[in-house]
Motif scaffolding. Structure first.
Motif: not given
Length: 112
Positions: A4-9, A21-23
């Motif tokens: 899992l990779v988080e983004s969007g902050g 987002s959690c890809a």
């Protein structure tokens, strides 16, 4: 295990919104239970929301009515829509599955 990779902050004013987002990759995403967590400066990591296999959701009391967790199976992505942001929402946000490894997270900063 799924990766899992988080983004969007980012930096947002109080009352603003973000969509995190959690890809995911490396697993059967649609069958996974995924939770969002956050860790504020000087505090321990806390759970904020979970989406279950059937699509049902559960939220911490502190974020009910403001946070929405959702899943796009086709994109292998879980989202966290954060509305009406408050300064106390400032934290590093993580997604994870039970027993999973913690990633880098994504920073959410709520400030005027």
């Amino acid at each position: 295990q799924v990766q899992l990779v988080e983004s969007g902050g980012g930096l947002v004013q109080p009352g603003g919104s973000l969509r995190l987002s959690c890809a995911a990759s490396g697993g059967i995403f649609s069958n996974n239970v995924i939770g969002w967590y956050r860790q504020a400066p000087g505090k321990q990591r806390e759970w904020v929301a979970t989406i279950f296999r059937g699509g049902s959701t559960h939220y911490a009391d502190s974020v009910k009515g403001r946070f929405t967790i959702s899943r796009d199976t086709a994109k292998n992505t879980v989202y966290l829509q954060i509305d009406s942001l408050k300064p106390e929402d400032t934290a590093v946000y993580y997604c994870n599955e039970p027993g999973g490894n913690w990633g880098q997270g994504t920073q959410v900063t709520v400030s005027s």
